[in-house]
Design a protein around this motif. Structure first.
Motif, PDB file in Angstrom:
ATOM      1  N   LEU A  48      -8.475  -8.795   2.525  1.00  0.00           N
ATOM      2  CA  LEU A  48      -8.602 -10.302   2.052  1.00  0.00           C
ATOM      3  C   LEU A  48      -8.011 -10.256   0.454  1.00  0.00           C
ATOM      4  N   SER A  49      -7.744  -9.048  -0.068  1.00  0.00           N
ATOM      5  CA  SER A  49      -7.078  -9.402  -1.393  1.00  0.00           C
ATOM      6  C   SER A  49      -5.772  -9.450  -1.163  1.00  0.00           C
ATOM      7  N   LEU A  50      -5.067  -9.587  -0.048  1.00  0.00           N
ATOM      8  CA  LEU A  50      -3.586  -9.943   0.172  1.00  0.00           C
ATOM      9  C   LEU A  50      -3.434 -11.424   0.339  1.00  0.00           C
ATOM     10  N   HIS A  85       1.435  -2.068  -4.564  1.00  0.00           N
ATOM     11  CA  HIS A  85       0.217  -1.200  -4.532  1.00  0.00           C
ATOM     12  C   HIS A  85      -0.667  -1.943  -5.222  1.00  0.00           C
ATOM     13  N   ARG A  86      -1.920  -1.575  -5.393  1.00  0.00           N
ATOM     14  CA  ARG A  86      -2.959  -2.408  -6.253  1.00  0.00           C
ATOM     15  C   ARG A  86      -2.853  -2.121  -7.641  1.00  0.00           C
ATOM     16  N   GLY A  87      -1.998  -1.096  -8.246  1.00  0.00           N
ATOM     17  CA  GLY A  87      -1.852  -0.936  -9.462  1.00  0.00           C
ATOM     18  C   GLY A  87      -2.471   0.340 -10.192  1.00  0.00           C
ATOM     19  N   SER A  88      -2.744   1.413  -9.138  1.00  0.00           N
ATOM     20  CA  SER A  88      -3.188   2.685  -9.833  1.00  0.00           C
ATOM     21  C   SER A  88      -1.823   3.398 -10.418  1.00  0.00           C
ATOM     22  N   GLY A  93       0.919  -1.144  -0.076  1.00  0.00           N
ATOM     23  CA  GLY A  93      -0.138   0.019  -0.037  1.00  0.00           C
ATOM     24  C   GLY A  93       0.958   1.307   0.100  1.00  0.00           C
ATOM     25  N   PHE A  94       0.820   1.922  -1.128  1.00  0.00           N
ATOM     26  CA  PHE A  94       1.624   3.146  -1.160  1.00  0.00           C
ATOM     27  C   PHE A  94       0.552   4.447  -1.366  1.00  0.00           C
ATOM     28  N   GLY A  95      -0.592   4.379  -0.403  1.00  0.00           N
ATOM     29  CA  GLY A  95      -1.329   5.754  -0.501  1.00  0.00           C
ATOM     30  C   GLY A  95      -0.702   6.692   0.452  1.00  0.00           C
TER      31      GLY A  95
END
Ligand SMILES: NC(=O)c1ccc[n+]([C@@H]2O[C@H](COP(=O)([O-])OP(=O)(O)OC[C@H]3O[C@@H](n4cnc5c(N)ncnc54)[C@H](OP(=O)(O)O)[C@@H]3O)[C@@H](O)[C@H]2O)c1
Length: 283
Positions: free
Chosen positions: A87-89, A45-48, A19-21
């Motif tokens: 849960l996506s991890l 991160h998720r890909g943004s 997570g890089f928010g």
């Protein structure tokens, strides 16, 4: 312990941040600034596209990797995603002996242990701005020397929590400066409410000093700017917003803090229910 000896302690260990928010980047930047070699930092991160560009702009492109790779290789894994994304991890790919530090508000340790392999800890810290300014504070549960070292390497001051609810109370406490900077409140009411929290949660002894430090009276905004700014700093449905609603309706600061604790519990319960439902679906 100074930062050089902390770095020696970490010799050979790789730190991964998932997570890089808002929070994730404010944890990565001080680690590198304080000497962690980039080869020993992994970020996913998720890909943004915007997040990727942010990492490139900060000179951290070489640290970017996929989440499963990070989780299977890092010795210390810091989870800085939203609780709803936990849960996506792929929590089962964590290598044995790795330390998993969750920064996710509201996710209790018993639940985290069902998701992640490894040695799981929770930490809660003040917001990104304070961390980047070198005025960040954090607490952890359960106490752990490696988590302590990582937080110190980030330049944070650490306040002890000896039970899990105390860490959750800290989550409410770090919302207080945003409120004090944006609302004109009765000082005695604020002081006695914070002292009331301190009687129940000793971490407020140290937190009180930090709150005073980051909210000097001359920093308070002009009245016209206050309402708009309060909306900016309050996440919709979050703890700060729940607390300010009580104050805007004329409630006391003590009532606002109690509502903050209650809102934290409501968020935890909702996430727990959501996670239980999703894991049943996945089976
Ligand atoms: N912000 C604060 O002041 C603060 C303070 C203390 C604790 N926290 C906690 O920190 C956590 C993050 O908050 P935030 O404000 O930083 O949220 P945020 O800005 O929304 O950042 C969330 C990050 O998680 C990434 N992500 C989502 N799913 C992922 C996955 N499956 N694999 C890898 N990365 C994934 C997102 O990737 P993309 O960017 O690619 O979408 C994003 O970079 C929350 O749990 C919160 O409780 C926040």
């Amino acid at each position: 312990m100074n930062k050089n000896s902390l770095l020696e302690d970490f010799y050979g260990a790789t730190i991964g941040i998932i997570g890089f928010g808002h929070l994730g980047h404010s944890l990565a930047v001080p680690l590198v600034r304080n000497g962690l070699p980039k080869e020993r930092l992994m970020i996913s991160h998720r890909g943004s596209e915007a997040t990727r560009n942010h990492a490139v702009k900060l000179g951290l492109e070489s640290c970017l990797t996929d989440t499963p790779v990070l989780m299977s290789r890092a010795d210390i894994i810091i989870v800085a995603t939203r609780p709803q994304d936990v849960l996506s991890l792929p929590g089962d790919v964590v290598k044995p002996g790795s330390l998993v530090i969750s920064c996710m508000a509201g996710l209790p340790i018993d639940l985290l242990k069902t998701i992640f392999r490894g040695d799981v800890r929770r930490m809660m810290c003040s917001g990104p701005d304070t961390i980047l300014e070198g005025r960040g504070v954090a607490t952890m549960y359960p106490a752990d020397p490696r988590t302590d070292d990582v937080l110190r390497l980030m330049g944070m001051r650490i306040f002890g929590s000896s039970f899990e609810e105390e860490l959750d109370s800290f989550t409410v406490g770090i919302c207080i400066p945003a409120i004090l900077l944006n609302m004109r409140l009765d000082e005695d009411d604020v002081k006695s409410a914070i002292l009331g929290m301190e009687r129940r949660y000793p971490v407020y002894g140290a937190l009180r000093g930090w709150i005073e430090e980051v909210t000097p009276p001359d920093l308070a905004l002009d009245t016209d700017d206050r309402r708009a700014n309060l909306e900016n700093v309050s996440t919709k449905g979050g703890i700060t917003q729940a607390m300010t609603s009580v104050l805007l309706e004329g409630g006391s600061f003590g009532a606002a803090l109690r509502r903050g604790m209650e809102r934290g519990q409501e968020i935890t319960d909702a996430i727990r229910a959501e996670i239980m439902t999703s894991s049943k679906r996945a089976v």
